[in-house]
Design a protein around this motif. Structure first.
Motif, mmCIF file in Angstrom:
data_model
loop_
_atom_site.group_PDB
_atom_site.id
_atom_site.type_symbol
_atom_site.label_atom_id
_atom_site.label_comp_id
_atom_site.label_asym_id
_atom_site.label_seq_id
_atom_site.Cartn_x
_atom_site.Cartn_y
_atom_site.Cartn_z
ATOM 1 N N TRP A 154 0.750 -0.908 0.266
ATOM 2 C CA TRP A 154 0.450 0.483 0.073
ATOM 3 C C TRP A 154 0.895 1.256 -0.256
ATOM 4 O O TRP A 154 0.166 2.405 0.040
ATOM 5 C CB TRP A 154 -1.026 0.188 1.369
ATOM 6 C CG TRP A 154 -0.305 -0.003 2.699
ATOM 7 C CD1 TRP A 154 0.260 -1.036 3.702
ATOM 8 C CD2 TRP A 154 0.042 0.964 3.437
ATOM 9 N NE1 TRP A 154 0.408 -0.758 4.457
ATOM 10 C CE2 TRP A 154 0.582 0.420 4.801
ATOM 11 C CE3 TRP A 154 -0.102 2.524 3.133
ATOM 12 C CZ2 TRP A 154 0.827 1.711 4.962
ATOM 13 C CZ3 TRP A 154 0.179 3.156 4.333
ATOM 14 C CH2 TRP A 154 0.843 2.560 5.403
ATOM 15 N N MET A 155 2.152 1.120 0.439
ATOM 16 C CA MET A 155 2.663 2.273 0.511
ATOM 17 C C MET A 155 3.603 2.181 -1.103
ATOM 18 O O MET A 155 3.919 3.561 -1.748
ATOM 19 C CB MET A 155 3.996 2.165 1.128
ATOM 20 C CG MET A 155 4.291 1.929 2.451
ATOM 21 S SD MET A 155 5.187 2.487 3.734
ATOM 22 C CE MET A 155 4.947 1.863 5.194
ATOM 23 N N PRO A 175 7.015 8.607 -3.274
ATOM 24 C CA PRO A 175 6.707 9.940 -2.201
ATOM 25 C C PRO A 175 5.658 10.439 -1.094
ATOM 26 O O PRO A 175 6.509 10.678 -0.171
ATOM 27 C CB PRO A 175 6.796 11.366 -3.519
ATOM 28 C CG PRO A 175 7.482 10.661 -4.832
ATOM 29 C CD PRO A 175 6.499 9.333 -4.629
ATOM 30 N N GLU A 176 4.469 10.137 -1.383
ATOM 31 C CA GLU A 176 3.573 10.233 -0.901
ATOM 32 C C GLU A 176 3.519 9.386 0.567
ATOM 33 O O GLU A 176 3.102 9.445 1.432
ATOM 34 C CB GLU A 176 2.048 10.305 -1.182
ATOM 35 C CG GLU A 176 2.134 9.317 -2.359
ATOM 36 C CD GLU A 176 2.032 9.536 -3.843
ATOM 37 O OE1 GLU A 176 1.447 8.999 -4.322
ATOM 38 O OE2 GLU A 176 3.014 10.172 -3.669
ATOM 39 N N HIS A 177 4.044 8.546 1.031
ATOM 40 C CA HIS A 177 4.646 7.609 1.201
ATOM 41 C C HIS A 177 5.526 7.156 2.096
ATOM 42 O O HIS A 177 5.550 6.519 3.052
ATOM 43 C CB HIS A 177 3.619 5.577 1.104
ATOM 44 C CG HIS A 177 2.488 5.767 0.326
ATOM 45 N ND1 HIS A 177 1.639 5.909 1.777
ATOM 46 C CD2 HIS A 177 1.597 5.809 -0.745
ATOM 47 C CE1 HIS A 177 0.282 5.556 0.788
ATOM 48 N NE2 HIS A 177 0.795 5.586 -0.245
ATOM 49 N N ASN A 183 7.189 6.292 9.781
ATOM 50 C CA ASN A 183 7.018 5.788 10.954
ATOM 51 C C ASN A 183 6.879 4.179 10.954
ATOM 52 O O ASN A 183 6.696 3.569 12.495
ATOM 53 C CB ASN A 183 5.856 5.941 10.283
ATOM 54 C CG ASN A 183 5.153 7.522 10.457
ATOM 55 O OD1 ASN A 183 5.794 8.241 10.950
ATOM 56 N ND2 ASN A 183 4.496 8.231 10.079
ATOM 57 N N LEU A 184 7.110 3.763 10.202
ATOM 58 C CA LEU A 184 7.114 2.151 10.030
ATOM 59 C C LEU A 184 9.061 1.440 10.945
ATOM 60 O O LEU A 184 8.486 0.872 11.799
ATOM 61 C CB LEU A 184 6.936 1.372 8.897
ATOM 62 C CG LEU A 184 7.524 -0.145 8.818
ATOM 63 C CD1 LEU A 184 6.762 -1.198 9.947
ATOM 64 C CD2 LEU A 184 7.398 -0.654 7.511
ATOM 65 N N ALA A 185 9.639 2.589 10.392
ATOM 66 C CA ALA A 185 11.270 1.689 10.337
ATOM 67 C C ALA A 185 10.699 2.434 12.488
ATOM 68 O O ALA A 185 11.070 2.192 13.240
ATOM 69 C CB ALA A 185 11.911 3.161 10.067
ATOM 70 N N ALA A 186 9.822 3.671 12.548
ATOM 71 C CA ALA A 186 10.191 4.198 13.829
ATOM 72 C C ALA A 186 9.582 3.028 14.739
ATOM 73 O O ALA A 186 10.294 2.260 15.972
ATOM 74 C CB ALA A 186 9.467 5.716 13.870
ATOM 75 N N ARG A 187 8.634 2.111 14.357
ATOM 76 C CA ARG A 187 7.737 1.403 15.491
ATOM 77 C C ARG A 187 8.569 0.048 15.025
ATOM 78 O O ARG A 187 8.235 -0.748 16.587
ATOM 79 C CB ARG A 187 6.654 0.759 13.986
ATOM 80 C CG ARG A 187 5.942 -0.884 14.872
ATOM 81 C CD ARG A 187 5.162 0.496 16.205
ATOM 82 N NE ARG A 187 4.435 -0.815 16.170
ATOM 83 C CZ ARG A 187 4.538 -1.666 17.484
ATOM 84 N NH1 ARG A 187 6.432 -1.549 17.579
ATOM 85 N NH2 ARG A 187 3.782 -3.381 17.174
ATOM 86 N N ASN A 225 16.799 10.645 4.446
ATOM 87 C CA ASN A 225 16.289 11.822 5.293
ATOM 88 C C ASN A 225 14.810 11.910 6.464
ATOM 89 O O ASN A 225 14.727 11.571 8.154
ATOM 90 C CB ASN A 225 16.411 12.822 4.715
ATOM 91 C CG ASN A 225 17.675 13.095 4.117
ATOM 92 O OD1 ASN A 225 18.995 12.313 5.076
ATOM 93 N ND2 ASN A 225 17.805 14.300 3.764
ATOM 94 N N LYS A 226 13.913 11.169 6.067
ATOM 95 C CA LYS A 226 12.716 10.953 6.106
ATOM 96 C C LYS A 226 13.058 9.647 8.127
ATOM 97 O O LYS A 226 12.265 9.861 8.421
ATOM 98 C CB LYS A 226 11.793 10.490 6.151
ATOM 99 C CG LYS A 226 11.214 12.261 5.490
ATOM 100 C CD LYS A 226 9.369 11.455 4.637
ATOM 101 C CE LYS A 226 9.412 12.953 3.707
ATOM 102 N NZ LYS A 226 8.982 13.725 4.473
ATOM 103 N N VAL A 227 13.499 9.111 7.089
ATOM 104 C CA VAL A 227 13.544 7.534 8.078
ATOM 105 C C VAL A 227 14.992 7.904 9.510
ATOM 106 O O VAL A 227 14.558 7.136 10.617
ATOM 107 C CB VAL A 227 14.519 6.249 7.285
ATOM 108 C CG1 VAL A 227 14.642 5.173 8.617
ATOM 109 C CG2 VAL A 227 13.218 5.968 6.497
#
Length: 462
Positions: A154-155, A175-177, A183-187, A225-227
């Motif tokens: 779904w991403m 890119p929109e995901h 967030n999945l990486a943080a989880r 960078n987001k991860v």
């Protein structure tokens, strides 16, 4: 042309498509591995043939803390589709001993390579397979590493609740995901607080720009960078690295800033790395992978001399990055259908490990090509289903014990160049690179090594 599957299809056992309970692996047919521009296709391009398993919420596993070691081990393995957790208990216990007798790094991906879809639908998690792998790793005294690849369908333009495994390794998150992937990486990081080292993505999969015929370093770095930010927000002590790009080389190819008797590196990979270095938000280490073989002529000038490519790339990475720690997430030395014996294969691998240690590599992870059934398993660490340690396991244990990152590796003189040697204060390892017996003076002592023999010898009176 750079297919997104890259070297994974050529120098290891068939691609490790994950098997979760109720998930049937799809055999990849020739031609499916096309450019990563597939990421731009619409949802109809995803068959979504497997219903992704959603699991009831359950607490994370309680994992033993990694062993406290005086030095970073440097060496380790990546678990693939079939590993010790797929073996009969007796074989699994033997594998636990093989991996844990000298604690080393053990790496696992979050989707594929033996584990199922971790987030089948937004906010619905399934860590059962990851829990099982991380539990085994902890039980075998691992210093754990996680590779943040790949991403739920779904991403990537697919259907929530379903998994199309044929697209797992060819499509990057849209890119929109990117925020959703972060967030999945943080989880994941919250699920496994004992894991302090993360590699972001794998071989730029899905980050290829077919219009420009170059890597999409901009897109990858935006996601990276987001991860990076998400992981550091979970725990500032977490170590994060990228870009984990595959570095190809050619015997006859366009000019590049990095070349040698082993070939010419594809400049496009170097450009992608430099873009990431210049635009990353932060990084604790730099990650790449490569093979000694050129794309058009195999090993040049031979399998042992071709390993100079590893040292040249390592030196270039350190220079470009301001001497960041260099991680090799994968490396390959054996051409397809080589016909090598296990002795020759292990000798070439031993020579590669010597090259890594000499060049100051911080981490080198061996892609373990374990198979599912009994029978021949070239380069494996143990015999599948039946047990029995194989030569590569002893080689990795030896280098982990004697050449961790904190030990100064020393070149050792040999009167015959066919015997390569590396030493430290207490130990020397010697490799006969010839398919015939060789006698030479090594480190001041006469030694005779059989064809492709590897020998360890005490040093300094120990």
């Amino acid at each position: 042309m750079i297919p997104t599957e890259g070297r994974h299809a050529r120098r290891r056992s068939p691609w490790p498509i994950a098997l979760g309970a109720g998930i049937v692996a799809v055999v990849l047919v020739a031609g499916i591995m096309v450019y990563a521009s597939l990421r731009s296709q619409d949802r109809q391009a995803f068959s979504g043939s497997d219903v992704a398993t959603a699991m009831p919420a359950q607490p994370p596993p309680t994992l033993e803390q990694p062993p406290a070691l005086p030095d970073w081990p440097r060496w380790g393995i990546t678990h693939t589709q079939f590993s010790a957790d797929n073996e009969p208990e007796q074989v699994a216990e033997e594998a636990r001993g093989v991996l844990g007798r000298v604690p080393m790094l053990q790496n696992q991906h979050i989707m594929g390579w033996g584990v199922g879809n971790p987030e089948p639908s937004p906010g619905q998690f399934n860590f059962r397979d990851l829990d099982r792998r991380l539990t085994f790793m902890a039980s075998s005294r691992a210093l754990p590493v996680i590779t943040l690849c790949c991403a739920p369908d779904w991403m990537k333009g697919g259907q929530a609740g379903r998994t199309d495994w044929s697209k797992n390794h060819t499509v990057a998150p849209e890119p929109e995901h990117f925020d959703d992937f972060a967030n999945l990486a943080a989880r994941v990081a919250k699920q496994y607080p004992t894991v302090k080292h993360y590699m972001v993505w794998n071989e730029f999969k899905g980050f290829w720009n077919a219009d420009t015929n170059t890597w999409d370093a901009e897109g990858y770095t935006e996601m990276y960078n987001k991860v990076y930010t998400a992981l550091k927000n979970v725990n500032p002590e977490i170590q994060v690295g990228g870009p984990y790009v595959s570095i190809e080389s050619y015997a006859s190819g366009p000019a590049s800033e990095l070349s040698g008797p082993w070939g010419t590196v594809d400049q496009r990979a170097l450009d992608a790395i430099k873009y990431w270095i210049d635009h990353k938000k932060g990084a604790d280490f730099i990650v790449v992978d490569s093979a000694t073989m050129t794309k058009d002529k195999g090993n040049m000038p031979d399998p042992f001399a071709a390993q100079g490519k590893f040292s040249a790339i390592t030196a270039w990475l350190r220079q470009q990055s301001g001497d960041m720690p260099v991680w090799w997430a994968e490396w390959y030395v054996e051409p397809e259908n080589s016909g090598w014996s296990e002795e020759q294969r292990t000798a070439v691998q031993a020579s590669a490990l010597i090259e890594f240690a000499k060049s100051g590599v911080t981490t080198a992870l061996y892609w373990n090509p374990q198979l599912d059934g009994e029978g021949e398993c070239p380069g494996c660490l143990w015999a599948p289903q039946v047990g029995g340690e194989m030569p590569m396991a002893g080689l990795l244990s030896g280098f982990t014990r004697w050449f961790p990152a904190g030990v100064q590796a020393q070149e050792v003189r040999s009167s015959d160049p066919r015997i390569k040697a590396l030493g430290q204060e207490r130990q020397v390892v010697m490799v006969n690179t010839a398919g015939e017996p060789v006698t030479a003076t090594v480190d001041g002592r006469e030694v005779g090594l059989g064809p492709y023999e590897i020998r360890w010898s005490g040093r300094g009176g120990t």
